[in-house]
Design a protein around this motif. Structure first.
Motif, PDB file in Angstrom:
ATOM      1  N   PHE A  95       3.040  -3.549  17.599  1.00  0.00           N
ATOM      2  CA  PHE A  95       3.898  -2.369  17.417  1.00  0.00           C
ATOM      3  C   PHE A  95       5.000  -2.724  16.441  1.00  0.00           C
ATOM      4  N   LEU A  96       5.450  -1.714  15.679  1.00  0.00           N
ATOM      5  CA  LEU A  96       6.313  -1.960  14.535  1.00  0.00           C
ATOM      6  C   LEU A  96       7.697  -1.346  14.649  1.00  0.00           C
ATOM      7  N   GLY A  97       7.831  -0.264  15.366  1.00  0.00           N
ATOM      8  CA  GLY A  97       9.136   0.355  15.503  1.00  0.00           C
ATOM      9  C   GLY A  97       9.581   1.173  14.305  1.00  0.00           C
ATOM     10  N   ALA A  98       8.685   1.332  13.326  1.00  0.00           N
ATOM     11  CA  ALA A  98       9.010   2.115  12.133  1.00  0.00           C
ATOM     12  C   ALA A  98       7.706   2.529  11.480  1.00  0.00           C
ATOM     13  N   GLU A 157       0.813  -1.218   0.000  1.00  0.00           N
ATOM     14  CA  GLU A 157       0.000   0.000   0.000  1.00  0.00           C
ATOM     15  C   GLU A 157       0.845   1.266   0.000  1.00  0.00           C
ATOM     16  N   ASP A 158       1.877   1.311   0.832  1.00  0.00           N
ATOM     17  CA  ASP A 158       2.710   2.511   0.940  1.00  0.00           C
ATOM     18  C   ASP A 158       4.063   2.102   1.520  1.00  0.00           C
ATOM     19  N   ASP A 159       5.062   1.967   0.657  1.00  0.00           N
ATOM     20  CA  ASP A 159       6.393   1.585   1.123  1.00  0.00           C
ATOM     21  C   ASP A 159       7.348   2.775   1.133  1.00  0.00           C
ATOM     22  N   SER A 160       6.803   3.979   1.173  1.00  0.00           N
ATOM     23  CA  SER A 160       7.647   5.171   1.197  1.00  0.00           C
ATOM     24  C   SER A 160       8.543   5.161   2.434  1.00  0.00           C
ATOM     25  N   ASP A 161       9.728   5.752   2.283  1.00  0.00           N
ATOM     26  CA  ASP A 161      10.744   5.789   3.342  1.00  0.00           C
ATOM     27  C   ASP A 161      11.188   4.394   3.765  1.00  0.00           C
ATOM     28  N   GLY A 162      11.053   3.429   2.852  1.00  0.00           N
ATOM     29  CA  GLY A 162      11.513   2.075   3.124  1.00  0.00           C
ATOM     30  C   GLY A 162      10.622   1.270   4.050  1.00  0.00           C
ATOM     31  N   PHE A 163       9.376   1.696   4.235  1.00  0.00           N
ATOM     32  CA  PHE A 163       8.476   0.985   5.156  1.00  0.00           C
ATOM     33  C   PHE A 163       8.163  -0.410   4.615  1.00  0.00           C
ATOM     34  N   ALA A 164       8.413  -1.436   5.428  1.00  0.00           N
ATOM     35  CA  ALA A 164       8.303  -2.826   4.964  1.00  0.00           C
ATOM     36  C   ALA A 164       7.242  -3.625   5.707  1.00  0.00           C
ATOM     37  N   TYR A 165       6.370  -2.958   6.472  1.00  0.00           N
ATOM     38  CA  TYR A 165       5.442  -3.681   7.333  1.00  0.00           C
ATOM     39  C   TYR A 165       3.978  -3.426   6.992  1.00  0.00           C
TER      40      TYR A 165
END
Length: 205
Positions: free
Chosen positions: A158-161, A24-32
């Motif tokens: 919780f994801l931490g990012a 959906e949205d992997d901007s800024d390297g978001f992988a979760y």
């Protein structure tokens, strides 16, 4: 006159980025991405049906509008309050790049006087002018005290990012809790009404 409300999914550490799908949205390297689906249950669906049942119009950011536009027109069901209202009520889209929205009824708010345009849209709405997702728009609205009610669905993860709803530097704001419930899968749903700047004081010795 309507009421501007914000409904958003959050992790325990306040992340709202990419709740619905892994890509959906992997901007800024978001992988979760896709952290909502493992916990979605009947209690969540019931609450969201209640929320959409109060909608008079929607205020969305461009990205959320496009995500919704790719899905909901193909899943229209008059018996589903979410699909029925999203497909038939006006969608105001805050964007400087979207010029001709294909999924209507829709109107683009892209002027220099965006705050005034949002207020006019709210005043023209019978019921709630609802913001769903739209993280950057939500932050912009909160920074200007335009949100009158927040529905926060807090998921047990919780994801931490990831992008957070309340970033460093947001306005210190006090809220009144007006409703609360918990679903079977552990989603805590809280409804808050902002009540002005947060107070500060020491405990008495």
């Amino acid at each position: 006159m309507g009421k501007l409300t914000l409904t958003t999914f959050l992790t325990l550490d306040g992340v709202l980025q990419a709740p619905g799908a892994r890509e959906e949205d992997d901007s800024d390297g978001f992988a979760y991405g896709g952290w909502v689906a493992p916990h979605a249950d009947a209690g969540m669906q019931e609450f969201m049906g209640e929320v959409f049942g109060r909608a008079g119009a929607f205020l969305l950011g461009r990205r959320t509008y496009e995500i919704f536009a790719a899905y909901w027109p193909h899943h229209d069901d008059p018996a589903n309050p979410i699909a029925h209202r999203l497909n038939r009520l006006t969608k105001y889209v805050a964007s400087t790049t979207l010029k001709e929205p294909a999924w209507g009824p829709a109107a683009v708010l892209d002027g220099e006087q965006l705050q005034a345009e949002v207020v006019r849209a709210k005043d023209a709405t019978e019921g709630e002018l609802q913001v769903h997702g739209s993280g950057r728009l939500a932050q912009w609205l909160l920074a200007r005290d335009l949100v009158e009610e927040l529905n926060l669905l807090l998921f047990p993860v919780f994801l931490g990012a990831g992008r957070r709803l309340f970033p460093t530097g947001c306005l210190p704001t006090a809220c009144e809790l007006t409703a609360s419930r918990t679903t079977g899968s552990g989603i805590a749903i809280h409804t808050y009404r902002p009540k002005g700047r947060a107070p500060f004081q020491d405990f008495e010795a």
